[in-house]
Structure formats: structure tokens, C-alpha cells
Design a protein around this motif. Structure first.
Motif, short mmCIF file in Angstrom:
data_model
loop_
_atom_site.label_atom_id
_atom_site.label_comp_id
_atom_site.label_asym_id
_atom_site.label_seq_id
_atom_site.Cartn_x
_atom_site.Cartn_y
_atom_site.Cartn_z
N TYR A 99 -12.25 -0.76 -20.38
CA TYR A 99 -12.69 -1.16 -18.73
C TYR A 99 -11.64 -2.36 -18.12
O TYR A 99 -10.11 -2.21 -18.62
N PHE A 100 -12.01 -2.27 -17.09
CA PHE A 100 -11.00 -3.30 -16.32
C PHE A 100 -11.54 -4.70 -15.71
O PHE A 100 -12.65 -4.08 -15.03
N GLU A 101 -10.52 -5.37 -15.58
CA GLU A 101 -11.37 -6.74 -14.49
C GLU A 101 -10.33 -7.70 -13.81
O GLU A 101 -9.97 -7.86 -14.52
N MET A 102 -10.41 -8.02 -13.36
CA MET A 102 -9.56 -8.98 -12.52
C MET A 102 -10.35 -10.11 -11.46
O MET A 102 -10.31 -8.91 -10.24
N PHE A 103 -10.38 -10.88 -10.70
CA PHE A 103 -10.99 -12.12 -9.54
C PHE A 103 -11.97 -10.89 -9.32
O PHE A 103 -12.01 -11.45 -7.91
N GLY A 104 -13.01 -10.44 -10.09
CA GLY A 104 -14.52 -9.54 -9.66
C GLY A 104 -14.41 -8.43 -9.54
O GLY A 104 -14.96 -7.57 -9.47
N ASN A 105 -12.71 -8.21 -9.30
CA ASN A 105 -12.75 -6.21 -8.88
C ASN A 105 -12.90 -5.64 -10.71
O ASN A 105 -11.94 -6.37 -11.20
N ARG A 106 -13.76 -4.68 -10.94
CA ARG A 106 -14.09 -4.32 -11.96
C ARG A 106 -14.52 -2.58 -12.08
O ARG A 106 -14.54 -2.28 -11.07
N TRP A 156 -14.24 10.09 -16.58
CA TRP A 156 -14.97 9.05 -14.94
C TRP A 156 -14.99 7.54 -15.26
O TRP A 156 -14.55 7.38 -16.09
N PHE A 157 -14.91 7.51 -13.64
CA PHE A 157 -14.61 5.98 -13.81
C PHE A 157 -15.02 5.42 -12.24
O PHE A 157 -15.36 6.02 -11.45
N ALA A 158 -16.19 4.41 -13.11
CA ALA A 158 -16.95 4.06 -12.09
C ALA A 158 -16.13 2.21 -11.80
O ALA A 158 -15.98 1.48 -12.69
N ARG A 159 -16.96 2.30 -10.32
CA ARG A 159 -15.99 0.86 -10.42
C ARG A 159 -16.70 -0.22 -9.22
O ARG A 159 -17.54 0.39 -8.50
N VAL A 160 -16.21 -1.54 -8.66
CA VAL A 160 -16.63 -2.35 -7.74
C VAL A 160 -14.92 -2.92 -7.11
O VAL A 160 -14.72 -3.44 -7.71
N LEU A 161 -15.09 -2.45 -5.83
CA LEU A 161 -14.27 -3.26 -5.04
C LEU A 161 -14.45 -4.57 -4.62
O LEU A 161 -15.46 -4.77 -3.23
N HIS A 162 -14.61 -5.99 -5.28
CA HIS A 162 -14.61 -6.83 -4.75
C HIS A 162 -14.63 -7.97 -3.82
O HIS A 162 -14.70 -8.65 -3.08
N VAL A 180 0.55 -1.21 0.37
CA VAL A 180 0.11 -0.47 0.06
C VAL A 180 0.72 1.08 -0.03
O VAL A 180 0.97 2.00 -0.88
N ALA A 181 1.66 1.34 0.67
CA ALA A 181 2.73 2.05 0.93
C ALA A 181 3.65 2.75 -0.42
O ALA A 181 3.44 3.96 -0.96
N PHE A 182 4.27 1.47 -1.07
CA PHE A 182 4.29 1.69 -2.36
C PHE A 182 4.13 1.88 -3.52
O PHE A 182 4.10 2.20 -4.53
N ASP A 183 2.54 1.85 -2.75
CA ASP A 183 1.43 2.27 -4.52
C ASP A 183 0.74 3.59 -3.85
O ASP A 183 -0.53 4.21 -4.95
N ALA A 184 1.52 4.40 -3.06
CA ALA A 184 0.69 6.09 -3.02
C ALA A 184 0.36 6.69 -4.12
O ALA A 184 1.43 6.72 -4.78
N PRO A 185 -0.13 7.35 -4.51
CA PRO A 185 -1.23 7.89 -3.29
C PRO A 185 -2.62 7.11 -2.95
O PRO A 185 -3.42 7.71 -2.71
N PHE A 186 -2.42 6.11 -3.88
CA PHE A 186 -3.47 4.93 -3.99
C PHE A 186 -3.61 3.93 -2.75
O PHE A 186 -3.06 4.24 -1.97
N LYS A 187 -5.04 3.81 -2.32
CA LYS A 187 -5.67 2.74 -1.51
C LYS A 187 -5.49 1.37 -1.68
O LYS A 187 -5.09 0.24 -1.05
N TRP A 188 -5.39 0.94 -2.68
CA TRP A 188 -5.12 -0.79 -3.39
C TRP A 188 -3.67 -1.37 -4.41
O TRP A 188 -2.82 -0.30 -4.09
N THR A 189 -3.90 -2.22 -4.32
CA THR A 189 -2.94 -3.13 -4.84
C THR A 189 -2.40 -3.58 -5.68
O THR A 189 -3.83 -3.57 -6.31
N LYS A 190 -1.91 -4.61 -6.15
CA LYS A 190 -1.87 -5.96 -6.87
C LYS A 190 -3.10 -6.36 -6.75
O LYS A 190 -3.54 -7.00 -5.60
N GLN A 191 -3.68 -6.70 -7.96
CA GLN A 191 -4.67 -8.21 -8.36
C GLN A 191 -6.28 -7.09 -8.05
O GLN A 191 -7.66 -7.12 -8.76
N VAL A 192 -6.70 -5.34 -7.50
CA VAL A 192 -7.42 -4.87 -7.27
C VAL A 192 -7.60 -3.94 -9.12
O VAL A 192 -6.93 -2.80 -8.88
N ALA A 193 -8.09 -4.89 -9.69
CA ALA A 193 -8.21 -3.84 -11.35
C ALA A 193 -9.19 -2.45 -11.05
O ALA A 193 -9.65 -1.92 -12.12
#
Length: 762
Positions: free
Chosen positions: A494-501, A508-514, A401-414
Motif C-alpha cells: 500500500y501507499f498513502e501520503m496526505f490523502g494520495n493513496r 497492478w496499480f490502483a490509485r487515487v490522486l487526491h 517533474v522533469a527530474f522525475d521523468a518519465p512520470f507525471k508527479w513528484t514528492k508527496q504524491v504517493a
């Protein structure tokens, strides 16, 4: 040598040779031979080097405000451009196939990594001919092509000696390949291929794969330019770093001693401040909140902080060591006078930094894939050797999370830019007028292939090797190279990975954190997911959810996502993770199929796990017909290595079976006495307890029908032994399952004769 390179149709590859002339003369001495047909690249076409780093996030490196020194990135950024709105797919294989083809990852059948392919279109792992790689297009247009490092783009069941080799590097557009086929490798003891041939890397003191692959890349490039100086080259340089295992010489990690004692929260804060100061992010950007599952640094016990700080030191050292090697490559290009006309595209991450290390990190990354939890008290004694050959480590998710600053999430979270936004640098003195500037147009990894074609003045082909091509989905970035204010041309993605889409549309950015990366079990139903909405033009870090203010836009973008998902074979969405590594669950092809018996012979080694008999979670027997002498020593049959696997071997004439549970515990059953010299049938029977995955069982060894040893195997690995350790007959190829007979193929070589070995499963 005659060339029609500027006169022929390059939209159909390979370029057709002209009909040969007809001759009526009888004597060859009375006529001149016609010029030979030769395809050349367009005049002035640049060399191309794609550098792809693994698992490093947006806020990790110095050109993007991070704490990790990357002098080569700094140098190229100062002389080129930094892209701060460039995106990947959130996972490695999908990003790599999108990069190499210019198509979305589901178009390449790579909805996730190759090992978790399924039977559904978009996820099969089998790259179709209708999406030819740009390397093949370059090769057929007169380029020399070479790939070095990590591949991870071949279907898991196509990695045996039986092939097919269509989707291996040297059948995917590259004249030369030196690297590893799977998703990761032991940097000290890698599984290396030269083309399609497995080779043992040099046995030199202090060997490290990144050093080796760099030497190979420099050697190939210099030789190619020496032999054909007028022929441009295309190089794909994809390091195994900084994917786990985080392996680096200790002196590189020690360069960061104490620098991460301040903790991940402070590192995040300082990174965001630096990013604003440098103009990497807008001044109004807010630091996204830390995921609720992760502890604040100040709340951690002191021993946890000590462990976690060292994990970050090793990771940072690994990244800097890698960047310095890339600097050696850049220096070599400059030394032969080719730097000005070489376009270098340096992509800092095929996804965000990996949080797959869980909350405390891992001594052995394979524990993640087997859903085994490690404990801080078990990791602390390994602190001094962290990153060395006796660890296979990953760091805590807090650092991801720190090395992905300023964002909240990481690898796998598309569906978060922490998973998909990666820093990119483009350096091309002859093609870029300005230096040190930032480009902020939205861009995606599928834009790289069309950019390369346009830079080389090559058209996108309509057919390649007889197959009509699916048009590239990406947009060339050439429009932005010399115009910081050019309107962005990639406006829908579009973005999708393991249900995160998610869906990006005109800012504009619409999303689901699955699901979070550390959640590997069953998730809530996909239908219960709630869509969020962000104005990405004004909200760089995605912290202000506007879904309640613009419900109509949310509904429209959700519907548009479904249209794109249907168009590109994203549907049906599969949110399963590690269980998909099992082909019986995933429904993907399995080389062994329903076979219950496999006959093996001496010399069969280097067999990757996905093309070998799956003996996990079941009873098995090994029957070896051998001839032994007094004191025979060496491996009969083994699978896996130092960090998980099993081995039937002999030492001083005694048959032994060792089961290595993730490097955390070893169970050994051994005969007390040597067996007599001469022919012998050695049988190891393992009777699995049953009742679920990863259970134990009883092991018995018999020789010529007489039991000589028995014992208990307390527990077994349920899902995977290794990413690249192999099954071997007659030796243990890389790291040893049991190291009491030595390390490496020479030391572990069976000193007797193996006639055949039969592996049978229940």
C-alpha cells in the motif's frame, strides 16, 4: 577473546551472556581466568553502507538516464546492479523510518514528517519499541554502527535537552552520530549534533556540511577498522542534499551553465530517450503528461526562463557535489582494502524530486510553509547569489517533474511513481556475480532491512531489548542479486501520503490522486476521490487508466487497500499539510503544553522551534533582567535566523527589537540612546493585531519602567520560522535574525550579564 557468536540464539537480542563459572580455589595464581564473553558478527559478514540522497527523483542522475553527472553512482552501477522498480513512501521521515526498521511507515507511527504528527495511531511520530531499527540489531550482533548526516526520525517534541533520547540516533542502534536532527539544515551554517550534544562545526573558509559529514564518516570508519579490523561496520550516510535549501559552492553550479536553458519539457524528452537507450525503461514507455497547473517552457517569459534555468543549475551542482563526496567515502573504503566485502546500497532519493518550490521557486523555502507567495521580480535580483549563504532556495516545480521523468508527479504524491520510484544501486563484489545489470522486480524501502540481515547471515529477531517485535513487512532482495529473472517476491504494497493513496498487487496499480504538492489548502472530500487502475507491468509510466475496463478489479483493490490501511494504522486518513505543523491543530504532544510563561537563563541556546514557546499569532512580552556596561552589545533572546525570526538585542548600549519576516522584510524598533551602565530590566511588549494568522502589531521597549522605543511590526510569520534555526539566550547560534552585530555565536555573544529572561504569551 571467547565468542559464542555462532552457537547462541540470535533471535532474542541482546544475546544473553552465559552464567559465569564458579571457583573453589582460594589463590588466583592457581587457576586461569575464563575467556570473556564477546558477541561477534557471523564469520565473513560484510560491512554495510546505506547511502540515502534526499529529494532526488528517478530521472535526475546519469545512471538512470538523467542530466546530472554522478560519477560515483556511475562507478558503483558499472560494478553492481541498478534497480529500476524500487519504491519509497513519497516523503522523507516515513521513508527513513521504513528503511531503518523494515516496517511500513504507519507501523512506525510516521504517516508523515515528524513535525506534522497527530494524535492518531500511525501518525504520532513516536516510534514504538516493537519495531526496533536494524542498526540496533546489527549492533547487538557484533557490528560497529555509525550514522552521518540527516536524521529526521525523532518526534518533534523530543528534541530538547530534556529528551527523552530514546529515539535519537545513539539510542536507536548507532554508536556514533554526527549530523542534524530535523528535516533540513542550512548547509553553510548547520545545526550539528555529535551524539546528543550540539556542537559548532569547524570554522573554515568555504565550509559546507556535506564536506564535513563526509570527513566525519571517513574518520570514524578508518578509526573503527584500525582498532577492530575483524569487526564489521554498518554505516548510514544520509545527506541533507538535495533537499532545500539548495546550497552549493558557486563553481559546482557553474559547471551546468547553459545546460538547462532548453527548459524542463526538453529535458524530460531527452531523459526518456536516454532511459530507453540505456534499457532503464521499456522501449514502449510513454512520457506521462505534465501536470496541468505547470506551464510549458515555451510559454514562459524570457526572464522566467532565466531564473528557472539557474535554479536547475544550482540543484544539479548540489547533486554532483554530493555524489563526489560520496566518492571520497567509497575511495576511503577501498584504500583500507574493504570495498570487496562491503555492500553499498545507494538510494537516489527518499522520495521523488520536490515540487514544494511551487510554480516559480523560492528564495526562501520557508515561504512555502508559511503560505506566502514569492514573485519572479523579487527573485531575479538574487540570481547571482542563488545557492549561496544569503539564500535559502528551492526550485520551480517544473524541474521536479522533469527530474522525475518519465512520470507525471513528484514528492508527496504517493499514488504516482514520480513520488515513490527512486533509482537504487547495489554494489557488493563478493556477493554479486554480475556487473552492470538491471533488476526490475518490484521492491520497496521496507525491503532494505531484511536484505541487510540476510546478507550478514543474521535472523530477524523475535525480541529486542525485552520487547517482542512486530515482524518486518519487507522482503529481502537477496533472491534478486544474482538472478535477473527471479520472480518478484514483494507482491503487495500500500501507499498513502496526505490523502494520495494507492495499492500495488501482482503488477497492478490502483490509485487515487487526491492533491498536488503545491496545494496546501483544504481539499475535496476524501469520499469524492475516484480510483484509477494501471497495469504497471506493461505501463511503466502509468499513462493508460484501465479503470473503466476492469471495474471489478478496481473495486477489489480499493477494498484491499482499506484492509491494508486498517491493518497498518493508516486510517483515518489525514489530508491536511502545513497546518498540521501546529500542535494545537494536529493534536500531537507539545512540550510547552498550555504554559503561558517560560523562564530562561544564560547558556540556554540551540532550542529547536518545536520545543520552544510558540509566540506566533499572539501578543507576547520579553522581560530581561540584565547588567550592562557602557556600549554593551549582543543578543539577549532570539528565535530563528536570517530567513525568518525575531531578536531582542543590544548594540552600543541601545536595546533593539527586530522582527525578520522570512528574510523578505525587517521591522526594527530601537532606542535612540544607550541605557546607563548597571542593573536594568528591559521589557519588549508586542501587541498583536489579531483577526487571523500572520498579522502585525505594535512593539514597545521599556527600560526600568520607562518607555524608550516603539514602532510597528507590519506582518509576522504565521506557521513556522525555520526547520533548524534555534532559540538562544545570550547569542545567535547560526545565521542572525539581524546581522548588524555580527554572525555566529562568538560575534553575537552578549557582552553584559543576563540574570534571567521571561517570555510570556497572551
Amino acid at each position: 577473546m571467547f565468542s559464542q557468536s555462532n552457537e547462541v540464539d540470535r533471535t532474542h537480542l541482546p544475546i544473553a551472556e552465559p552464567d559465569p563459572p564458579k571457583f573453589k580455589e582460594l589463590d588466583v595464581r592457581s587457576v586461569e581466568a575464563p575467556p570473556l564473553f564477546n558477541v561477534e558478527a557471523p564469520e565473513g559478514a560484510p560491512n554495510v553502507i546505506i547511502v540515502l540522497i534526499d529529494d532526488v527523483g528517478f530521472g535526475a542522475t546519469t545512471p538512470f538516464g538523467g542530466p546530472i553527472n554522478t560519477p560515483t553512482m556511475d562507478r558503483l552501477a558499472a560494478g553492481g546492479l541498478r534497480y529500476n522498480n524500487f519504491h519509497t513512501t513519497a516523503l522523507c521521515s516515513p521513508t527513513r523510518n521504513a528503511l531503518k526498521t523494515g516496517r511500513n511507515h504507519h507501523q512506525t507511527n510516521t504517516g508523515s514528517i515528524m513535525e506534522s504528527a497527530t494524535g492518531f495511531p500511525g501518525n504520532t511520530g513516536k516510534i514504538p519499541n516493537r519495531v526496533a531499527p536494524v542498526a540496533e540489531m546489527m549492533r547487538l550482533n557484533g557490528y560497529s554502527t555509525g550514522a552521518f548526516g540527516k536524521w529526521h526520525e525523532t518526534a518533534a517534541w523530543e528534541t530538547s535537552v530534556s529528551g527523552p533520547f530514546d529515539r535519537w540516533p545513539t539510542h536507536s542502534g548507532f554508536d556514533k552520530f554526527y549530523g542534524f536532527i530535523g528535516g533540513e539544515t542550512d548547509q553553510w551554517y548547520p545545526l550539528v549534533y555529535d551524539g546528543v550534544t550540539r556542537v559548532n562545526p569547524p570554522h573554515v573558509e568555504g565550509y559546507h556540511f556535506t564536506d564535513d559529514m563526509t570527513d566525519q564518516a571517513i574518520g570514524w570508519m578508518k578509526a573503527q577498522q584500525s582498532m577492530t579490523p575483524d569487526k564489521p561496520f554498518y554505516m548510514y550516510f544520509a545527506t541533507g542534499a538535495v533537499h532545500a535549501p539548495h546550497h552549493v559552492p558557486k563553481e559546482w553550479a557553474d559547471k551546468y551553465k547553459g545546460q538547462f536553458d532548453k527548459g524542463w519539457d526538453q529535458v524530460r524528452t531527452e531523459t526518456v530517450a536516454k532511459q530507453k537507450e540505456m534499457g532503464i525503461i521499456p522501449e514502449a514507455t510513454q512520457l506521462a503528461g505534465r501536470p496541468e497547473d505547470l506551464s510549458a517552457w515555451e510559454d514562459l517569459p524570457e526572464d522566467h526562463r532565466k531564473l528557472f534555468a539557474r535554479q536547475a543549475e544550482v540543484f544539479a551542482g548540489f547533486m554532483e557535489h554530493t555524489d563526489v563526496n560520496i566518492g571520497r567515502l567509497v575511495d576511503a573504503v577501498e584504500a583500507i582494502g574493504e570495498l570487496d566485502n562491503t555492500i553499498i546500497i545507494y538510494i537516489a532519493g527518499d522520495n521523488g524530486t520536490s515540487a514544494e518550490g511551487g510554480f516559480i521557486g523560492m528564495y526562501n523555502e520557508m515561504t512555502y510553509f508559511n503560505q506566502v507567495e514569492e514573485k519572479v521580480e523579487d527573485l531575479l535580483p538574487r540570481l547571482d547569489e542563488w545557492g549561496g549563504e544569503y539564500t535559502f532556495p528551492h526550485m520551480s516545480a517544473g524541474w521536479a517533474v522533469a527530474f522525475d521523468a518519465p512520470f507525471k508527479w513528484t514528492k508527496q504524491v504517493a499514488s504516482d511513481f514520480g513520488g515513490t520510484r527512486n533509482g537504487m544501486i547495489v554494489h557488493w563484489p563478493e556477493g554479486i556475480d554480475s556487473q552492470g545489470e538491471i533488476r526490475s522486480q518490484f521492491s520497496h524501502v521496507i525491503d532494505i532491512a531484511p536484505t541487510i540481515l540476510e546478507a550478514a547471515n543474521l535472523p530477524e529477531p523475535k525480541s529486542v531489548n525485552g520487547t517482542v517485535q512486530e515482524p518486518m513487512a519487507g522482503t529481502s532482495l537477496m533472491y534478486s542479486l544474482n538472478d535477473a529473472d527471479a520472480p518478484e517476491q514483494h507482491t503487495l504494497q500500500y501507499f498513502e501520503m496526505f490523502g494520495n493513496r494507492a495499492l500495488y498487487q501482482d503488477g497492478w496499480f490502483a490509485r487515487v490522486l487526491h492533491r498536488a504538492p503545491w496545494q496546501t489548502g483544504q481539499q475535496k472530500p476524501l469520499e469524492d476521490d475516484v480510483w484509477e487502475l494501471y497495469n504497471a507491468k506493461e505501463d511503466f509510466s502509468l499513462v493508460n487508466n484501465l479503470a473503466n475496463q476492469y471495474p471489478e478489479r478496481v473495486a477489489a483493490m480499493e477494498a484491499l487497500f482499506m484492509e491494508e490501511a486498517e491493518k497498518y494504522n493508516v486510517l483515518p486518513i489525514d489530508d491536511r499539510t502545513v497546518e498540521r505543523m501546529n500542535p494545537a491543530i494536529a493534536g500531537r504532544p507539545d512540550l510547552m503544553g498550555d504554559r503561558k510563561s517560560l523562564t530562561l537563563y544564560d547558556g540556554m541556546n540551540g532550542m529547536l522551534e518545536n520545543v520552544f514557546m510558540n509566540s506566533k499569532n499572539k501578543s507576547k512580552s520579553i522581560t530581561a533582567e540584565v547588567e550592562v556596561d557602557k556600549g554593551t552589545t549582543g543578543v539577549i533572546l532570539t528565535q530563528g535566523g536570517r530567513f525568518g525570526g525575531w531578536s531582542l538585542y543590544m548594540k552600543d548600549g541601545r536595546p533593539i527589537y527586530t522582527y525578520n519576516f522570512l528574510g523578505l522584510e525587517r521591522f526594527t524598533v530601537a532606542a535612540k540612546k544607550p541605557i546607563p551602565p548597571g542593573p536594568a530590566t528591559i521589557v519588549m511588549d508586542f501587541d498583536y493585531d489579531g483577526g487571523g494568522l500572520g498579522k502585525g502589531g505594535d512593539a514597545t521597549i521599556s527600560v526600568n519602567g520607562k518607555k524608550v522605543a516603539s514602532g510597528r511590526i507590519g506582518r509576522t510569520q504565521p506557521l513556522i520560522f525555520s526547520a533548524d534555526e534555534t532559540a538562544d539566550v545570550g547569542l545567535d547560534n547560526q545565521t542572525p535574525v539581524a546581522d548588524d552585530i555580527g554572525v555566529g555565536p562568538v560575534a553575537t555573544r552578549f557582552s553584559g550579564t543576563i540574570n534571567k529572561v521571561v517570555l510570556e504569551i497572551e
